[in-house]
Scaffold this motif. Structure first.
Motif, short mmCIF file in Angstrom:
data_model
loop_
_atom_site.label_atom_id
_atom_site.label_comp_id
_atom_site.label_asym_id
_atom_site.label_seq_id
_atom_site.Cartn_x
_atom_site.Cartn_y
_atom_site.Cartn_z
N LEU A 102 0.20 -4.66 -15.93
CA LEU A 102 1.02 -4.81 -14.68
C LEU A 102 1.29 -6.47 -14.39
N LEU A 103 -0.23 -6.94 -14.06
CA LEU A 103 -0.72 -7.91 -13.01
C LEU A 103 -0.69 -9.00 -13.98
N LYS A 104 -0.97 -8.59 -15.66
CA LYS A 104 -0.75 -10.38 -16.66
C LYS A 104 0.67 -10.16 -16.61
N GLU A 105 1.92 -9.08 -16.75
CA GLU A 105 2.73 -9.52 -16.61
C GLU A 105 3.35 -9.70 -15.51
N ALA A 106 3.29 -10.13 -14.16
CA ALA A 106 4.03 -10.45 -13.15
C ALA A 106 3.78 -11.52 -13.08
N VAL B 60 7.60 -20.78 -3.28
CA VAL B 60 6.73 -19.84 -3.67
C VAL B 60 6.62 -18.77 -4.43
N ALA B 61 6.07 -18.41 -5.47
CA ALA B 61 6.10 -17.73 -6.35
C ALA B 61 4.76 -16.30 -5.65
N VAL B 62 4.87 -15.54 -5.66
CA VAL B 62 3.94 -14.45 -5.31
C VAL B 62 3.70 -13.17 -6.17
N VAL B 63 2.50 -12.93 -6.69
CA VAL B 63 2.37 -11.79 -7.56
C VAL B 63 1.75 -10.26 -5.97
N ASP B 64 3.07 -9.73 -6.15
CA ASP B 64 1.64 -8.89 -5.45
C ASP B 64 0.88 -7.69 -5.52
N LEU B 65 -0.30 -8.31 -5.04
CA LEU B 65 -1.12 -7.83 -6.06
C LEU B 65 -1.29 -6.22 -5.42
N PRO B 66 -1.81 -6.01 -3.77
CA PRO B 66 -2.22 -4.97 -3.55
C PRO B 66 -0.99 -3.94 -3.63
N GLY B 67 0.41 -4.69 -4.06
CA GLY B 67 1.75 -3.84 -4.23
C GLY B 67 1.36 -2.93 -5.31
N ILE B 68 0.67 -3.29 -6.84
CA ILE B 68 0.21 -3.37 -8.20
C ILE B 68 -1.00 -2.88 -8.71
N LYS B 69 -1.82 -3.20 -7.15
CA LYS B 69 -3.40 -1.81 -7.41
C LYS B 69 -3.63 -1.59 -6.35
N ALA B 70 -2.19 0.04 -5.55
CA ALA B 70 -2.35 0.09 -4.47
C ALA B 70 -3.09 1.56 -5.47
N PRO B 71 -3.54 2.64 -4.89
CA PRO B 71 -3.60 3.65 -5.29
C PRO B 71 -2.41 4.79 -5.53
N THR B 72 -2.89 5.48 -6.57
CA THR B 72 -1.72 6.30 -6.80
C THR B 72 -2.91 7.84 -7.26
N SER B 73 -1.89 8.83 -6.88
CA SER B 73 -2.89 10.01 -7.39
C SER B 73 -2.10 10.25 -8.65
N VAL B 74 -3.49 10.35 -9.48
CA VAL B 74 -3.44 10.22 -11.04
C VAL B 74 -4.39 11.91 -11.31
N PRO B 75 -4.15 12.44 -12.02
CA PRO B 75 -4.50 13.24 -13.04
C PRO B 75 -5.76 13.40 -12.93
N ILE B 76 -7.19 14.26 -12.85
CA ILE B 76 -8.37 13.87 -13.15
C ILE B 76 -8.61 13.17 -14.48
N GLY B 77 -9.42 12.88 -14.35
CA GLY B 77 -9.50 11.45 -15.73
C GLY B 77 -8.92 10.46 -16.25
N ALA B 78 -7.52 10.17 -15.25
CA ALA B 78 -6.88 9.12 -15.63
C ALA B 78 -7.55 8.17 -15.24
N GLY B 79 -8.49 7.94 -14.65
CA GLY B 79 -8.69 6.23 -13.74
C GLY B 79 -8.24 5.30 -14.69
N ALA B 80 -9.06 5.08 -15.84
CA ALA B 80 -9.08 4.30 -16.90
C ALA B 80 -7.52 3.95 -17.43
N TYR B 81 -6.93 4.85 -17.38
CA TYR B 81 -4.97 5.06 -17.63
C TYR B 81 -4.84 3.92 -16.72
N LYS B 82 -4.77 4.45 -15.29
CA LYS B 82 -4.65 3.61 -14.12
C LYS B 82 -5.13 2.37 -14.25
N LYS B 83 -6.38 1.92 -14.45
CA LYS B 83 -6.62 0.63 -14.53
C LYS B 83 -6.45 0.47 -15.56
#
Length: 287
Positions: free
Chosen positions: A74-78, A45-68
């Protein structure tokens, strides 16, 4: 005896050792059962830690698109790394003629392993396995969580192995210690050359001997003999266990893990934590 094993796979050195040992375990069963190759079915079994990848993090205003965008990368690489790991596992099993299944999964790693483990006899996992597909903390958080709340015994592998046939069973008479002893015996995780050492630590020497006798009697019912080591508790159990492991250098240590919920630890509970961090041999753990 073991009929199925679930092997947790990532790219850590200890995970690669776990794969080597899982293959060796399957081959040893073939030898014990007249060449049958269906004795143990090995699931990777190999697991992609989806919750870990998508966990909320503090980002500057307007940087939401960058995080997405970062999360998607990261998800694709995993996912690609997961596919590669499972492909390598498949090739290894085919080369060694081991019956196998590949299980790709996404979610919290320990939850995914727990779910798939319900259809298997035992979990095999490397000590550093975290499914982040990168270097992480010394003892994986996934490993610790599995030991706290899991219905199956867990064999934890380091990134190196002693070259001998000794096993050490730490026995204090508690339910988790008795469970670990029973499961290890019934699953037959030993070979004809296995040298069993029973260890009991107590503040009363007579109590240590009594515990050793009951554990030895259980093993005798299964046709196994053991060398008994009664140790008077002159310092912490953790230190005494570590000293005995260093002396015997066993290929595996069998001991009870945590109590219910991880809050009420068994006599060997705190020792389990120390053993996870320092032992240079596989640990067979059950509660």
């Amino acid at each position: 005896m073991i009929r199925s094993a679930l092997l947790a796979l990532d790219n850590s050195p200890s995970s690669k050792i776990a794969l080597d040992m899982a293959i060796s375990l399957c081959q040893r069963y073939v030898e014990k059962n007249n060449g049958r190759t269906d004795t143990i079915h090995l699931s990777g079994v190999a697991v992609v830690d989806l919750p870990g990848i998508k966990a909320p993090t503090s980002v500057p205003i307007g940087a939401g698109a960058y995080k997405k965008q970062r999360d998607e990368t990261l998800l694709k690489e995993a996912q690609e790394r997961m596919e590669q790991i499972l492909q390598e596992f498949e090739q290894r099993c085919q080369a060694d003629n081991i019956p196998y299944s590949c299980i790709p999964s996404e979610g919290l790693p320990y939850e995914q392993i727990e779910r798939h483990a319900l259809s298997h006899d035992v979990i095999l996992i490397g000590k550093e396995t975290n499914f982040h597909f990168e270097t992480s903390e010394y003892v994986g958080a996934t490993v610790r969580k599995l030991l706290v709340d899991n219905a199956r015994p867990v064999i934890v592998y380091p990134d190196q192995l002693p070259d001998n046939h000794r096993v050490m069973i730490a026995y204090d008479g508690s339910n988790p210690a008795a469970h670990a002893l029973q499961l290890w015996t019934l699953l037959e995780i030993y070979g004809p050359q296995t040298e069993i050492h029973l260890v009991s630590i107590s503040g009363e020497e007579t109590k240590a001997h009594e515990r050793l006798e009951e554990a030895a009697k259980f093993l005798e019912f299964h046709g196994l003999t053991a060398t008994k080591h009664a140790i008077l508790k002159t310092k912490s159990v953790v230190e005494l266990l570590a000293e005995k492991v260093a002396e015997l250098s066993p290929r595996m240590v069998i001991l009870g893990a945590y109590g219910r919920g991880g809050f009420k630890e068994t006599f060997f509970g705190s020792s389990t934590n120390k053993m996870l961090e320092t032992a240079n041999c596989p640990l067979f753990l059950y509660k």
